[in-house]
Design a protein around this motif. Structure first.
Motif, PDB file in Angstrom:
ATOM      1  N   PHE A 494     -28.697  22.181  24.629  1.00  0.00           N
ATOM      2  CA  PHE A 494     -28.582  21.869  23.204  1.00  0.00           C
ATOM      3  C   PHE A 494     -29.670  22.528  22.365  1.00  0.00           C
ATOM      4  N   ALA A 495     -30.827  22.790  22.986  1.00  0.00           N
ATOM      5  CA  ALA A 495     -31.986  23.262  22.226  1.00  0.00           C
ATOM      6  C   ALA A 495     -32.239  24.754  22.366  1.00  0.00           C
ATOM      7  N   SER A 496     -31.934  25.322  23.538  1.00  0.00           N
ATOM      8  CA  SER A 496     -32.290  26.723  23.787  1.00  0.00           C
ATOM      9  C   SER A 496     -31.090  27.652  23.881  1.00  0.00           C
ATOM     10  N   GLY A 497     -29.903  27.076  24.122  1.00  0.00           N
ATOM     11  CA  GLY A 497     -28.727  27.911  24.321  1.00  0.00           C
ATOM     12  C   GLY A 497     -28.648  28.530  25.711  1.00  0.00           C
ATOM     13  N   LYS A 498     -29.627  28.209  26.566  1.00  0.00           N
ATOM     14  CA  LYS A 498     -29.600  28.694  27.953  1.00  0.00           C
ATOM     15  C   LYS A 498     -28.663  27.810  28.782  1.00  0.00           C
ATOM     16  N   PRO A 499     -28.262  28.264  29.982  1.00  0.00           N
ATOM     17  CA  PRO A 499     -27.402  27.431  30.829  1.00  0.00           C
ATOM     18  C   PRO A 499     -28.046  26.067  31.104  1.00  0.00           C
ATOM     19  N   ALA A 500     -27.279  24.995  30.913  1.00  0.00           N
ATOM     20  CA  ALA A 500     -27.791  23.639  31.139  1.00  0.00           C
ATOM     21  C   ALA A 500     -27.768  23.301  32.620  1.00  0.00           C
ATOM     22  N   LYS A 501     -28.775  22.569  33.056  1.00  0.00           N
ATOM     23  CA  LYS A 501     -28.870  22.163  34.466  1.00  0.00           C
ATOM     24  C   LYS A 501     -28.576  20.682  34.664  1.00  0.00           C
ATOM     25  N   LYS A 502     -28.717  19.880  33.603  1.00  0.00           N
ATOM     26  CA  LYS A 502     -28.588  18.431  33.770  1.00  0.00           C
ATOM     27  C   LYS A 502     -28.376  17.771  32.407  1.00  0.00           C
ATOM     28  N   TRP A 503     -27.920  16.523  32.450  1.00  0.00           N
ATOM     29  CA  TRP A 503     -27.880  15.681  31.248  1.00  0.00           C
ATOM     30  C   TRP A 503     -29.179  14.876  31.200  1.00  0.00           C
ATOM     31  N   THR A 504     -29.783  14.809  30.025  1.00  0.00           N
ATOM     32  CA  THR A 504     -31.042  14.088  29.863  1.00  0.00           C
ATOM     33  C   THR A 504     -30.999  13.246  28.594  1.00  0.00           C
ATOM     34  N   TYR A 505     -31.596  12.049  28.673  1.00  0.00           N
ATOM     35  CA  TYR A 505     -31.727  11.205  27.479  1.00  0.00           C
ATOM     36  C   TYR A 505     -32.946  11.632  26.674  1.00  0.00           C
ATOM     37  N   TRP A 506     -32.751  11.679  25.331  1.00  0.00           N
ATOM     38  CA  TRP A 506     -33.806  12.050  24.403  1.00  0.00           C
ATOM     39  C   TRP A 506     -33.904  11.022  23.285  1.00  0.00           C
TER      40      TRP A 506
END
Length: 510
Positions: A494-506
């Motif tokens: 969501f923040a970098s546009g790079k491939p995501a590795k996991k779902w994280t709570y923020w």
């Protein structure tokens, strides 16, 4: 939610501001939870007789109403860790500078919060002494002394104690304060597999404290590299969320320290093959912060709302006399009710004070959060019944005295269950999925707990903090939940546009 004293003059120590707060003499709260959460919270913990303000900022007197809740959780947790063969110990409060500063990352993580003793009477100490912010560096020199061979492992210790963390702004009772009570477990194993297993076993006990005792839903997960315990290998936590403020709360932590501290303090053992090996270590803790989270989640505009499992008084019995009522007979009925329920294992009291009317007593015990009220009036005596009034939803029910114990047990169980269900519904309604930066910011501004796909890079998290920094605090990762939703191939961070590795709570946090 600044530290506001309940007395008119409360002068803080050096560095703090002097505050004058009018003492409220009325029984009710002057602030509403949904309108001014910070001041509501400050009022409810005082009027509910949980704490009293002290003359040093960030320090609070924990009153019996609070200590009873702490002791209930302590009794549960202590019994459970003893099943795991953990033994209680006690180490000194003081730490020498040389020991404290031995682990570089660790001391840097705690340095701003460490309080120092520099004088004895009027004399300056030759070497200042630190007051423990946590006890890794206090304990581990002695682990190296006590652990020699594989037969000395595992070593599993726990202590119930206080710690001091000094440097912060805006102290908040239970949530952020300078001296607090906690337990801290410190264990050493021959293998990482054993350490990993214990980390999760302890974390499950923390989940049970929150969900089964305090009726608060939590997420179990792993902290990011940026948010993990300083000097540790990895950190797991249970994370709660306060919908009213849109802030997460780190409820308790269970850390795998790896072998880092073992290397610093020379904690090695002779293995079964005669070779030397470093131990694997864990540390884990929960504190009186748990109680503040409970107040924030369940409290309402009438005051505290206590889950029956932890309430000091589960049932309050109140006589309701009319004019020309035979109060002697009514009081005797109240005391019989107390005796019957006490014998059945409930924590119950009767309020027989004759200088207060029933209405005042109702408000008083509602403020203190007692889960169930029993009212006994003249008609109840005639009909051989009592009236039950629930604190959580204000429902009332008339029941026959002959069925008292069964009904009280059933209703207390329902109150416990309902408190959790309502809290979970509110928490779940506060969760938003955000797949883009715009969605993330929209959810953050709406005070939500955000579940977002992440590339798991520390630089990206640091950037999120910088980009969201403001007067009410920056957003950060709360935890990566162990229960991961499906992450479709090609999902981007969501923040970098790079491939995501996991779902994280923020979210923002306390």
């Amino acid at each position: 939610m600044a530290d506001a004293g309940a007395k008119k003059s409360n002068t803080n120590t050096k560095g703090g501001k002097k505050k004058e707060v009018k003492k409220e003499t009325g029984l009710g709260l002057s602030k509403k939870k949904d309108e001014n959460f910070g001041e509501w919270y400050s009022e409810v913990v005082v009027h509910g007789e949980m704490i009293e303000y002290y003359d040093i900022s960030g320090c609070y007197i924990l009153r019996p109403w609070t200590m009873s809740i702490w002791e209930t959780m302590q009794a549960f947790f202590d019994a459970e860790i003893k099943k795991m063969k953990v033994k209680n110990t006690y180490f000194p409060l003081f730490v020498s500078p040389g020991v404290l500063e031995k682990e570089k990352d660790h001391v840097e993580g705690f340095a701003p919060e460490v309080a120092w003793v520099t004088k004895s009477g009027k004399s300056e100490l030759e070497v200042p002494i630190a007051i423990r912010p946590t006890s890794e560096t206090v304990m581990y020199p002695y682990f190296s002394k006590w652990i020699r061979g594989h037969r000395d492992l595992p070593l599993k210790l726990n202590q119930w104690c206080n710690v001091v963390r000094w440097e912060f702004s805006n102290p908040t009772p239970f949530i952020r304060y300078r001296e607090f009570l906690w337990q801290e477990g410190h264990t050493a194993f021959a293998t990482q597999a054993e350490a990993d297993e214990e980390v999760l076993e302890i974390l499950e006990l923390y989940r049970r404290i929150y969900e089964e005792y305090l009726a608060i839903p939590v997420v179990k997960g792993k902290k990011s590299e940026l948010e993990k315990f300083a000097g540790g290998l990895y950190t797991t936590s249970v994370e709660a969320f306060i919908p009213n403020t849109g802030r997460g709360v780190q409820g308790a932590t269970s850390h795998c320290l790896g072998q880092n501290f073992a290397k610093m303090f020379g904690i090695e053992f002779e293995n079964e093959k005669g070779g030397k090996a470093m131990v694997w270590q864990n540390s884990w803790a929960y504190s009186t912060r748990t109680i503040g989270v409970m107040v924030m989640v369940h409290g309402d505009d009438k005051g505290l709302v206590l889950p029956p499992k932890v309430a000091a008084t589960q049932v309050i019995v109140v006589p309701v006399p009319y004019k020309d009522t035979n109060t002697k007979e009514m009081f005797e009925a109240c005391l019989r009710t107390v005796d019957t329920l006490t014998e059945a294992g409930f924590r119950v009291e009767a309020d027989l004070r004759d200088n207060y009317g029933p209405g005042w007593k109702y408000s008083h015990w509602e403020m203190k959060g007692v889960p169930l009220r029993i009212e006994i009036g003249p008609r109840d005596l005639e009909k051989k019944q009592v009236r039950l009034a629930r604190r959580d939803n204000s429902d009332k029910l008339d029941i026959p005295v002959s069925n008292l114990v069964e009904q009280v047990k059933d209703i207390l169980d329902r109150i416990q269950e309902n408190l959790f269900d309502v809290a979970k519904q509110k928490r779940d309604a506060s969760i938003r999925v955000a797949k883009t930066w715009d969605e993330f910011m929209e959810a953050l501004n709406q005070k939500k707990m955000i579940l977002a796909p992440w590339c798991d890079e520390m630089e990206v998290e640091e950037d999120v903090k910088k980009r969201t920094k403001g007067e009410i605090g920056a957003a950060k990762s709360l935890c990566t939940p162990f229960e991961q939703p499906e992450l479709p191939e090609g999902t981007l961070c969501f923040a970098s546009g790079k491939p995501a590795k996991k779902w994280t709570y923020w979210g923002r946090s306390y």
